[in-house]
Design an enzyme around this catalytic site. Structure first.
Site, PDB file in Angstrom:
ATOM      1  N   TYR A  45     -21.745  13.116  11.331  1.00 40.78           N
ATOM      2  CA  TYR A  45     -21.214  12.204  12.362  1.00 40.78           C
ATOM      3  C   TYR A  45     -22.214  11.080  12.621  1.00 40.78           C
ATOM      4  CZ  TYR A  45     -16.809  13.670  14.413  1.00 40.78           C
ATOM      5  OH  TYR A  45     -15.484  13.896  14.635  1.00 40.78           O
ATOM      6  N   GLU A  47     -21.371   7.883  14.803  1.00 36.65           N
ATOM      7  CA  GLU A  47     -20.841   6.790  15.631  1.00 36.65           C
ATOM      8  C   GLU A  47     -21.939   5.780  15.967  1.00 36.65           C
ATOM      9  OE1 GLU A  47     -19.587   9.833  16.118  1.00 36.65           O
ATOM     10  OE2 GLU A  47     -17.659   9.734  17.180  1.00 36.65           O
ATOM     11  N   ASP A 190      -7.273 -12.358   4.237  1.00 34.69           N
ATOM     12  CA  ASP A 190      -7.167 -10.946   3.855  1.00 34.69           C
ATOM     13  C   ASP A 190      -7.084 -10.941   2.332  1.00 34.69           C
ATOM     14  OD1 ASP A 190      -6.336  -8.448   3.102  1.00 34.69           O
ATOM     15  OD2 ASP A 190      -4.830  -8.239   4.685  1.00 34.69           O
ATOM     16  N   THR A 216      -9.585  -4.606   1.530  1.00 38.33           N
ATOM     17  CA  THR A 216      -9.715  -3.189   1.190  1.00 38.33           C
ATOM     18  C   THR A 216     -10.711  -3.132   0.037  1.00 38.33           C
ATOM     19  OG1 THR A 216      -7.807  -3.417  -0.263  1.00 38.33           O
ATOM     20  CG2 THR A 216      -7.405  -2.405   1.881  1.00 38.33           C
ATOM     21  N   LYS A 219      -8.675  -1.824  -4.396  1.00 37.30           N
ATOM     22  CA  LYS A 219      -7.692  -2.483  -5.282  1.00 37.30           C
ATOM     23  C   LYS A 219      -8.443  -3.092  -6.477  1.00 37.30           C
ATOM     24  CE  LYS A 219      -4.216  -3.053  -1.680  1.00 37.30           C
ATOM     25  NZ  LYS A 219      -4.756  -3.004  -0.326  1.00 37.30           N
ATOM     26  N   ARG A 225     -10.977   4.230  -1.440  1.00 34.93           N
ATOM     27  CA  ARG A 225     -10.159   3.757  -0.310  1.00 34.93           C
ATOM     28  C   ARG A 225     -11.101   3.418   0.835  1.00 34.93           C
ATOM     29  NH1 ARG A 225      -5.068   3.754  -0.646  1.00 34.93           N
ATOM     30  NH2 ARG A 225      -4.589   4.321  -2.780  1.00 34.93           N
TER      31      ARG A 225
HETATM   32  N1  DSN Z   1      -0.083  -0.944   0.369  1.00 34.70           N
HETATM   33  C1  DSN Z   1      -0.727  -2.154  -0.072  1.00 34.70           C
HETATM   34  C2  DSN Z   1      -0.072  -2.725  -1.270  1.00 34.70           C
HETATM   35  O1  DSN Z   1       0.477  -1.948  -2.039  1.00 34.70           O
HETATM   36  O2  DSN Z   1      -0.109  -3.914  -1.481  1.00 34.70           O
HETATM   37  C3  DSN Z   1      -0.845  -3.128   1.010  1.00 34.70           C
HETATM   38  O3  DSN Z   1      -1.404  -2.506   2.125  1.00 34.70           O
END
Ligand code: DSN
Length: 429
Positions: A45, A47, A190, A216, A219, A225
């Site tokens: 933990y 925080e 974003d 994120t 990707k 993730r």
């Molecule tokens: N779920 C993502 C996507 O597939 O583009 C976006 O959050």
């Protein structure tokens, strides 16, 4: 007795190795990223932030988080970064909280034009707690800047999102900046889908134009993730308090203890993104998508293809996703701009090349894959979605039964499995 979960993981390993993973927001992480993710760091933990924690025993965790933050700052050329957001939607929630008061106007690209839920979609926090205004794309599927400017002048948003999830063209941040300046809005990029392309220099960086960047990490960036929030030089100048506002929006605002195993895995993936091989990878992702798009009769300037299926019949997205899955090819049904049917029964599919490229596939492989996709899509002809809503459930049940027995799709699946099985998957023997 070993957990039942490991048997299920073995099944998923087979799917990931012998299928073609073409959902453009997915990727395969390296063995090192997996190692960090599966480490004992999950036990702790923490925080707070490095040097300012609410729990003891965080000396090592502090070093790991500070290292991840430094890598992010260097990689994206920004003065501040946060690596604690659990994933993309929480990162966007944090950012909106830091910039806006409840009820303020936020603007983003509509979902049906290729935007994201958190940019002001119905039923999402962004339209429940804030006043959401959506801009859209025109008939050429490109962002309509005339509409965007008119909406911004009329609604005076506090925050404008620039970011997409199903948009096959490059974004020109300068145009968004001009409009944001007209109404004194905070401009947030974003870049979740295209972070890897930006690092590789295949896509322009928003850093000189926007105030805040969210992304994120799982990707095109090819990490675990997770998500990051970054503040640009411009953003710090616009609001010198923004750092503490973001910190407060992370904890106590929306999150508890950070996922330290995830932070460590993000750091590993950022180290990997510095390597020349990553630049080569991201460049190939875009090359592959271009070839695939051309073979499928459309265009792509990024890592994904948005394919309209209106030539195949009425409301064909669901049927296409299902038929392709039967053939060992994973894509997702997607709305197309001006969607004539509905988000659940959309008229297109979205597919991309990040995961295939990680496995080492090249342009000539994309030609083969396009051939299988086109052959599989022939099998959905004649299976148009009923116009009457109440007939749709039974129609789909019946369609799935028929397509599950389809001999041509079974032949394609065999060919796909033989082909895919030859390409390595990191972390899978
Ligand atoms: N779920 C993502 C996507 O597939 O583009 C976006 O959050």
């Amino acid at each position: 007795m070993a957990s039942k979960v490991f048997k299920l993981i073995a099944k998923e390993i087979y799917r990931q190795k012998y299928g073609l993973e073409m959902i453009p927001s997915e990727n395969y992480v390296s063995s090192d990223v997996l190692k960090a993710l599966g480490s004992i760091l999950t036990n702790k933990y923490s925080e707070g932030f490095p040097g300012r924690r609410y729990y003891g025993g965080n000396e090592v965790i502090d070093e790991i988080e500070s290292y991840a933050v430094d890598l992010a700052k260097k990689l994206f050329g920004v003065p501040a970064a946060f690596v604690q957001p659990y994933s993309g939607s929480p990162a966007n929630f944090v950012t909106t909280m830091a910039v806006c008061d409840p009820g303020d106007v936020v603007m983003g690209l509509s979902l049906s034009s290729g935007g994201h839920l958190t940019h002001g979609a119905r039923l999402n926090f962004s339209s429940i707690f804030y006043k959401a205004v959506n801009y859209s794309v025109g008939e050429d599927w490109k962002i309509d800047f005339v509409e965007l400017e008119a909406l911004a002048k009329k609604h005076k948003p506090k925050l404008i999102w620039v970011g997409t999830t199903a948009y096959p063209f490059k974004l020109v941040y300068k145009k968004f900046r001009k409009i944001a300046d007209m109404v004194n809005a905070t401009l947030v990029a974003d870049i979740a889908h295209i972070a890897g392309l930006i690092i590789a220099g295949v896509h322009e960086s928003p850093a000189p134009y926007v105030d805040i960047i969210t992304t994120t990490t799982h990707k095109t960036l090819r990490g675990p993730r997770g998500a990051m929030i970054m503040v640009t030089k411009r953003g710090l100048k616009k609001d010198p308090e923004i750092i503490s506002k973001i910190e407060r929006a992370i904890i106590p605002g929306t999150q508890g203890g950070p996922h330290n195993h995830q932070t460590a895995a993000i750091a590993v993936s950022l180290e990997e993104a510095f390597k020349p091989s990553f630049k080569k990878y991201a460049t190939q992702v875009v090359k592959n998508a271009k070839v695939l798009a051309e073979e499928l009769g459309t265009v792509s300037e990024v890592h994904l293809i948005l394919l309209s299926l209106v030539d195949y019949g009425y409301g064909m997205g669901y049927q296409a996703q299902y038929a392709l899955e039967e053939a060992g090819i994973t894509v997702n049904k997607n709305t197309i701009p001006g969607e004539p049917v509905s988000p659940f029964y959309p008229s297109g599919i979205r597919l991309g090349t990040p995961a295939l490229t990680t496995r080492g596939m090249k342009a000539s492989d994309m030609v083969k894959i396009a051939g299988w996709i086109k052959r599989a899509l022939e099998e959905i002809r004649g299976h148009d979605l009923p116009k009457e809503q109440k007939k749709r459930k039974d129609f789909l049940k019946d369609f799935k039964k028929k397509i599950h027995k389809n001999k041509n799709l079974k032949v394609i699946k065999k060919e796909v499995e033989k082909f895919a099985g030859k390409f390595p998957v990191p972390g899978i023997k």
